[in-house]
Design an enzyme around this catalytic site. Structure first.
Site, PDB file in Angstrom:
ATOM      1  NE  ARG A  67      40.936  35.342  48.290  1.00  9.72           N
ATOM      2  CZ  ARG A  67      41.891  34.674  48.953  1.00  9.72           C
ATOM      3  NH1 ARG A  67      41.686  34.278  50.187  1.00  9.72           N
ATOM      4  NH2 ARG A  67      43.041  34.393  48.376  1.00  9.72           N
ATOM      5  CE1 TYR A  71      36.476  38.041  46.192  1.00 10.98           C
ATOM      6  CE2 TYR A  71      37.502  36.562  44.631  1.00 10.98           C
ATOM      7  CZ  TYR A  71      37.603  37.447  45.686  1.00 10.98           C
ATOM      8  OH  TYR A  71      38.828  37.732  46.218  1.00 10.98           O
ATOM      9  CE1 TYR A  93      39.709  46.739  48.766  1.00 13.31           C
ATOM     10  CE2 TYR A  93      41.547  48.112  48.115  1.00 13.31           C
ATOM     11  CZ  TYR A  93      41.031  46.880  48.397  1.00 13.31           C
ATOM     12  OH  TYR A  93      41.839  45.773  48.319  1.00 13.31           O
ATOM     13  CG  HIS A  95      39.642  51.397  38.686  1.00  9.15           C
ATOM     14  ND1 HIS A  95      38.682  50.517  38.236  1.00  9.15           N
ATOM     15  CD2 HIS A  95      39.850  52.272  37.679  1.00  9.15           C
ATOM     16  CE1 HIS A  95      38.335  50.848  37.010  1.00  9.15           C
ATOM     17  NE2 HIS A  95      39.025  51.917  36.645  1.00  9.15           N
ATOM     18  CB  VAL A  98      42.072  48.129  38.965  1.00  7.19           C
ATOM     19  CG1 VAL A  98      43.549  47.821  39.117  1.00  7.19           C
ATOM     20  CG2 VAL A  98      41.871  49.044  37.769  1.00  7.19           C
ATOM     21  CB  ALA A 125      46.594  50.226  45.311  1.00  7.22           C
ATOM     22  CD  GLN A 167      45.007  39.853  45.520  1.00  6.30           C
ATOM     23  OE1 GLN A 167      44.053  40.245  46.172  1.00  6.30           O
ATOM     24  NE2 GLN A 167      44.969  38.728  44.852  1.00  6.30           N
ATOM     25  CB  ALA A 208      48.223  53.871  49.141  1.00  8.58           C
ATOM     26  CB  SER A 235      52.141  44.498  51.038  1.00  8.71           C
ATOM     27  OG  SER A 235      52.160  44.605  52.422  1.00  8.71           O
ATOM     28  CB  THR A 236      51.413  47.041  45.959  1.00 14.00           C
ATOM     29  OG1 THR A 236      50.002  46.910  46.132  1.00 14.00           O
ATOM     30  CG2 THR A 236      51.722  46.963  44.470  1.00 14.00           C
TER      31      THR A 236
HETATM   32  N1  SAM Z   1      40.680  47.452  43.311  1.00 15.57           N
HETATM   33  C1  SAM Z   1      41.836  47.760  44.141  1.00 15.57           C
HETATM   34  C2  SAM Z   1      42.535  48.991  43.588  1.00 15.57           C
HETATM   35  O1  SAM Z   1      42.029  49.549  42.606  1.00 15.57           O
HETATM   36  O2  SAM Z   1      43.557  49.407  44.135  1.00 15.57           O
HETATM   37  C3  SAM Z   1      42.765  46.553  44.224  1.00 15.57           C
HETATM   38  C4  SAM Z   1      42.132  45.370  44.880  1.00 15.57           C
HETATM   39  S1  SAM Z   1      43.188  43.943  44.947  1.00 15.57           S
HETATM   40  C5  SAM Z   1      42.014  42.710  45.304  1.00 15.57           C
HETATM   41  C6  SAM Z   1      44.042  44.049  46.463  1.00 15.57           C
HETATM   42  C7  SAM Z   1      45.499  44.429  46.275  1.00 15.57           C
HETATM   43  O3  SAM Z   1      45.563  45.805  45.918  1.00 15.57           O
HETATM   44  C8  SAM Z   1      46.372  44.313  47.510  1.00 15.57           C
HETATM   45  O4  SAM Z   1      46.835  43.008  47.739  1.00 15.57           O
HETATM   46  C9  SAM Z   1      47.495  45.253  47.156  1.00 15.57           C
HETATM   47  O5  SAM Z   1      48.399  44.682  46.205  1.00 15.57           O
HETATM   48  C10 SAM Z   1      46.721  46.383  46.465  1.00 15.57           C
HETATM   49  N2  SAM Z   1      46.320  47.392  47.455  1.00 15.57           N
HETATM   50  C11 SAM Z   1      45.131  47.537  48.057  1.00 15.57           C
HETATM   51  N3  SAM Z   1      45.172  48.562  48.931  1.00 15.57           N
HETATM   52  C12 SAM Z   1      46.422  49.061  48.874  1.00 15.57           C
HETATM   53  C13 SAM Z   1      47.099  50.117  49.532  1.00 15.57           C
HETATM   54  N4  SAM Z   1      46.503  50.862  50.459  1.00 15.57           N
HETATM   55  N5  SAM Z   1      48.388  50.336  49.203  1.00 15.57           N
HETATM   56  C14 SAM Z   1      49.031  49.587  48.291  1.00 15.57           C
HETATM   57  N6  SAM Z   1      48.449  48.592  47.640  1.00 15.57           N
HETATM   58  C15 SAM Z   1      47.158  48.320  47.932  1.00 15.57           C
END
Ligand code: SAM
Length: 263
Positions: A67, A71, A93, A95, A98, A125, A167, A208, A235-236
């Site tokens: 990855r 990137y 998607y 923030h 973040v 998220a 993640q 979410a 999943s978080t």
């Molecule tokens: N920039 C994104 C944000 O602001 O939410 C986060 C990106 S990060 C690479 C990806 C992780 O964000 C996922 O593995 C999960 O932990 C979390 N995530 C992304 N979408 C989600 C959702 N719909 N519900 C809960 N957690 C989410």
């Protein structure tokens, strides 16, 4: 002169993005996107005629690709258009900055090359998590870690605060080539967390909703059950506090206050 604006589209389609970000998307010469579903992609396409998905840089079927390379290719694609003196929007998607390195890398490179670049905040998220679970993270504090980093480094969870592991479906996957981890690695994470938490401690798998018609996944399980529940790329894991806040009596003495003064 070219410029770069990184915006967050929020988690839920169209409704969680700020007016300013929408204006930039309309105004841009090129919009690069990384969003969770086709509906959001089509919504972006309704705002701007030149929307290019960054998904194409992820490993395709049967391809093994780190990855980090993905990137860097995303950043290169964005910078090429900035160098062509275009107004470039990168719409990610949640923030945009973040737990997401692409916008930080692209902004840094654009500035180094003498271009204007900025980030507009979005609804992450985690912001949705606090809302859907009805938790104010300020009540007892919170920590947030990327799950694999939490395993690989000497992080100490504060068991009187909320701990968020991002993640979680990738926990222990250090190669950056896979999109899921193994049961064995989740078991190692559970054992690691058992240094601080009882295996019966209740935790939440949170996902979410991406669309208003969906409901969020809020699945309460014990820490030990983490090994057996399905985990997805969205999943978080939330680990609520396992013990009450404890007073710092030395600090109270220095401030010349007593517990009763705290109300
Ligand atoms: N920039 C994104 C944000 O602001 O939410 C986060 C990106 S990060 C690479 C990806 C992780 O964000 C996922 O593995 C999960 O932990 C979390 N995530 C992304 N979408 C989600 C959702 N719909 N519900 C809960 N957690 C989410």
């Amino acid at each position: 002169k070219g410029q770069l604006i990184c915006v967050g589209t929020g988690i839920q389609l169209a409704g969680q993005i700020g007016e300013l970000s929408v204006s930039y998307i309309r105004l841009a010469d090129v919009v690069f996107s990384l969003v969770p579903d086709g509906f959001t992609e089509r919504w972006l396409a309704s705002l701007n005629d030149d929307v290019r998905s960054l998904q194409v840089y992820y490993a395709q079927a049967d391809e093994i690709k780190n990855r980090r390379e993905t990137y860097q290719q995303m950043v290169d694609a964005i910078l090429t258009e900035v160098n062509a003196n275009k107004i470039v929007v990168c719409a990610l998607y949640g923030h945009p900055g973040v737990f997401s390195c692409v916008s930080h890398m692209a902004i840094e490179q654009a500035r180094l090359q003498g271009f204007k670049a900025k980030m507009l905040a979005g609804v992450s998220a985690e912001a949705c998590l606090w809302a859907d679970l009805g938790i104010d993270p300020g009540r007892c504090g919170h920590q947030s870690y990327e799950a694999t980093q939490f395993m690989l480094y000497q992080h100490q969870p504060d068991t009187s605060a909320h701990v968020v592991l991002w993640q979680i479906a990738l926990a222990g996957e250090h190669t950056l080539t896979q999109f899921c981890t193994t049961k064995a690695k989740i078991q190692i994470l559970v054992e690691h967390l058992s240094q601080w938490y009882n295996p019966t401690h209740k935790v939440v798998i949170y996902e979410a909703a991406n669309l208003a018609v969906q409901t969020p996944r809020i699945e309460w399980i014990t820490l030990a059950e983490l090994v057996n529940v399905p985990l997805t790329t969205i999943s978080t894991l939330l680990i609520p506090p396992s013990k009450a806040l404890t007073l710092n009596n030395k600090m109270l003495a220095r401030l010349a206050i007593t517990e009763a003064d705290l109300g």
